[in-house]
Design a protein around this motif. Structure first.
Motif, PDB file in Angstrom:
ATOM      1  N   ALA A 142      -3.262   9.804   7.944  1.00 12.94           N
ATOM      2  CA  ALA A 142      -1.958   9.973   8.595  1.00 12.94           C
ATOM      3  C   ALA A 142      -2.055   9.672  10.088  1.00 12.94           C
ATOM      4  O   ALA A 142      -1.147   9.087  10.672  1.00 12.94           O
TER       5      ALA A 142
ATOM      6  N   ALA B  28       8.652  12.272   8.494  1.00 11.75           N
ATOM      7  CA  ALA B  28       7.596  11.252   8.513  1.00 11.75           C
ATOM      8  C   ALA B  28       7.768  10.336   9.718  1.00 11.75           C
ATOM      9  O   ALA B  28       6.788   9.911  10.324  1.00 11.75           O
TER      10      ALA B  28
ATOM     11  N   VAL C 281       1.899   7.158   6.768  1.00 12.31           N
ATOM     12  CA  VAL C 281       2.514   8.435   6.427  1.00 12.31           C
ATOM     13  C   VAL C 281       3.229   8.301   5.098  1.00 12.31           C
ATOM     14  O   VAL C 281       3.824   7.268   4.806  1.00 12.31           O
ATOM     15  N   ARG C 282       3.127   9.333   4.287  1.00 13.05           N
ATOM     16  CA  ARG C 282       3.746   9.265   2.965  1.00 13.05           C
ATOM     17  C   ARG C 282       4.766  10.377   2.778  1.00 13.05           C
ATOM     18  O   ARG C 282       4.762  11.376   3.491  1.00 13.05           O
TER      19      ARG C 282
END
Lengths: 332, 358
Positions: B140, B228, B145-146
């Motif tokens: 990250a 995010a 970013v998820r």
């Protein structure tokens, strides 16, 4: 009427005495771990044990200075937290719970065992290690003082004063931490670890920091208890105390700075008031001897507290300080 | 300023931000400034689509400017091979749709790419930097970013706190500096302003002090995406961003996803809704049984034989000839006739007794 006032006064003393401080510090530590970070530490009493015995062994057995003993006790708590956290904090929450509950019971049995007797004095425990501390009191410690209808010895008063100062400092520390971004990460970990990971935070480190901080607070509680009683006996550190501290935390409201403190005061007050109150009623014949004898009182008061806690969870699940909306949200 | 080409301006019933209309999506001043110079409301550039125009529609094909390169990644759970991707490149600045039937390994691939799971073999890199063996938070921090298939809103934190958590490099997140507010107050202020900008854009600003747990499912998806974005990611990976979202909010979400591309981010998303995939993807990767079975622009996918086989099963593929059709029809008729006949027989023998065999 005078009897009732006496009972209230005795209960008030219990609510402000070193035992309340002991539970308050344990509960503040649990609040950091469970209330904010969501860590299930079911062995908080183990930290109190190493704290109390840290002083006791250092002073009585090794002849060290009292304050060196305090440092040793705190260091032992840090080491214990690291040992517990290193293998379990990468795993699901249950594993920490299992490890801590086993450690708490195991440490107590180890400290009271025959092989540990040269260091811990086994079941008899250690005493006469708090002299240096009591000597610091600015008033005569062998006299008794009357405050609000209760009688305190100078030593008790001094321990209570320093103890409450510790509680206040701990609350300030928790307050300062939880309003900061650090506290925000901790609360987020409680809600969902993976979400926090996906946002670039090292969850493991934060959980470890919370575990160590809570452990240090627990050790301070154990020290206050050991100094207050003037002795350190392994069997005083039964794991039931951990759960009483949880009860105090839930009573006051988890994840609130003052929740554990007020919870402990109220819990100790109720326990003592139920005790003296029931004895009073039995002595006066209000409760017939056949229904309840004064020997049962010690157990019955815990039953009453249990019922009280159940009612609390039904009607006010958030505790004294909690936010009902927050508690009612499903924690997903 | 031109008319807003994206449908995100549609006020979705679920996004219910009263008063947010004033700070509408196309309003000047509201957008975040990005180095690319693109502003919300400008015509979309679709650079990736142009770049990918001449790329052949083959599995494992090299892209002109790959952000993520996956090489020989496999992940097995016991005897089941969940993911076995030989080679896959993801174009920078484009929207890559990842589709496939249930159990195709899409989410597992996501988990592998973001460090939530470790592969048995293989390597993958982001911007030329190998990502294997990195923990999720390290991935990250690199800018990948998820979001999650099941939304992970932090229920008992407010919407604004959720957003602030997303910011990177916060000084106040270190234990000792947290105790000295002077070290992080100004940064917190800046992050709050950024968060409010994003919340306005996602029409959640009216909810900033509400607990995230009180939001609707669609709003949680929006919040997760906005959170995010707080980390200024280079790659955004969305796991089923439209699942369980009402159609009106889907349009708004689609608009936001397109905006990410225009701001220069690389977007990878998993989705089942083919209309959505066709609408926003520059490139589609199809997975089945852990493998990439096809890739190409969205229009190429529905004609791809391997894809049709994967979704519908291989034995449905060849169209029937006239003779075969007659044969099948005749057989069906025979069967029906037999059944009627036999069924009647049974009925009769049940109701009337003593008749015996005819």
């Amino acid at each position: 009427m005078g009897d009732l006032l006496d009972a209230l006064a005795v209960a008030l003393k219990a609510g402000l005495g070193f035992q309340a401080i002991f539970f308050a510090l344990l509960a503040i530590g649990i609040n950091v771990q469970f209330g904010y970070a969501g860590l299930l530490n079911f062995g908080q009493i183990a930290f109190a044990l190493v704290g109390g015995f840290g002083i006791a062994i250092s002073v009585s057995k090794w002849g060290l200075n009292f304050w060196v003993g305090v440092v040793i006790g705190l260091a032992a708590a840090v080491v214990l937290a690291l040992l517990l956290g290193l293998p379990t904090l990468r795993l699901r929450a249950d594993y920490l719970a299992i490890a801590t509950i086993a450690t708490a019971e195991g440490l107590r049995l180890l400290f009271r065992s025959v092989s540990a007797t040269p260091v811990t004095n086994g079941t008899r425990g250690l005493s006469a290690f708090n002299g240096d501390f009591i000597a610091l009191a600015p008033w005569a410690t062998n006299e008794r003082y009357r405050i609000l209808g209760t009688s305190w010895s100078g030593g008790e008063l001094w321990v209570a004063l320093v103890g409450w100062a510790l509680v206040i400092l701990s609350c300030l520390l928790v307050w300062a931490l939880m309003r900061s971004p650090w506290g925000r990460v901790l609360k987020s970990i409680r809600e969902d670890e993976d979400a926090v990971r996906s946002l670039g935070k090292n969850v493991y480190v934060y959980k470890m920091q919370a575990l160590v901080l809570g452990g240090i607070l627990g050790a301070l509680g154990g020290m206050v208890y050991a100094v207050g009683t003037g002795s350190a006996v392994p069997d005083q550190y039964q794991n039931a105390n951990t759960f009483l501290a949880y009860a105090a935390l839930i009573l006051g409201g988890a994840a609130r700075v003052l929740g554990p403190v007020v919870g402990s005061i109220v819990l100790l007050f109720i326990l003592q008031f139920a005790d003296t109150g029931l004895r009073l009623l039995i002595d006066n014949g209000v409760i017939p001897e056949g229904l309840l004898s004064s020997t049962d009182v010690a157990q019955i008061r815990f039953v009453l507290v249990g019922i009280g806690l159940m009612l609390l969870l039904v009607f006010r699940p958030q505790g004294i300080f909690g936010d009902r909306r927050e508690v009612m949200l499903d924690a997903r | 300023m031109r008319a807003d080409p994206n449908p995100h301006g549609a006020t979705a019933s679920g996004s219910g931000a009263s008063g947010a209309g004033a700070a509408g999506a196309g309003a000047p001043g509201a957008p975040l400034q990005k180095p690319s110079g693109w502003q919300r409301g400008d015509a979309p550039q679709r650079l990736a689509q142009t770049a990918l125009r001449d790329v052949p529609w083959e599995v494992g094909v090299a892209k002109p400017d790959p952000a993520i390169v996956v090489d020989g990644v496999t992940r097995t759970f016991g005897g089941l091979t969940a993911v076995a991707v030989d080679h896959l490149e993801v174009q920078r600045g484009g929207i890559t749709g990842l589709i496939g039937p249930n159990g195709a390994g899409k989410t597992t691939l996501f988990n592998l790419l973001t460090g939530f799971d470790q592969p048995n073999t293989g390597s993958w890199e982001f911007d030329g930097r190998p990502l294997g063996k990195l923990a999720p938070h390290q991935v990250a921090r690199l800018g990948v970013v998820r979001t999650f298939q099941l939304t992970k809103a932090l229920s008992r934190l407010t919407v604004l706190q959720n957003m602030l958590l997303g910011a990177q490099g916060q000084r106040g997140e270190s234990f000792w500096r947290a105790l000295v507010p002077g070290t992080w107050k100004s940064q917190e202020q800046a992050n709050t302003e950024k968060a409010m900008d994003l919340l306005r854009r996602f029409k959640l600003d009216a909810k900033k002090d509400d607990f995230a747990g009180t939001l609707s499912g669609g709003q949680r998806k929006l919040l997760e995406m906005a959170r995010a974005l707080m980390s200024d990611p280079k790659v955004v990976m969305l796991d089923e961003p439209m699942a369980g979202v009402n159609p009106a909010l889907t349009q708004s979400l689609l608009g936001h996803v397109k905006d990410l591309r225009e701001e220069g981010m690389t977007v990878i998303f998993v989705e089942h809704d083919m209309d959505v995939v066709r609408d926003i993807s520059d490139w589609v990767v199809v997975m089945a049984a852990g493998r990439v079975i096809a890739e190409g622009p969205p229009e190429s996918i529905s004609q791809n034989q391997a894809v049709v086989d994967a979704y519908l099963g291989a034995h449905h593929d060849a169209p029937l000839t006239v003779e075969e059709e007659d044969q099948v029809l005749a057989q069906a008729e025979r069967e029906i006739a037999r059944e009627e006949h036999g069924g009647g027989d049974v009925l009769r023998s049940d109701t009337t007794t003593g008749k015996g065999e005819r």
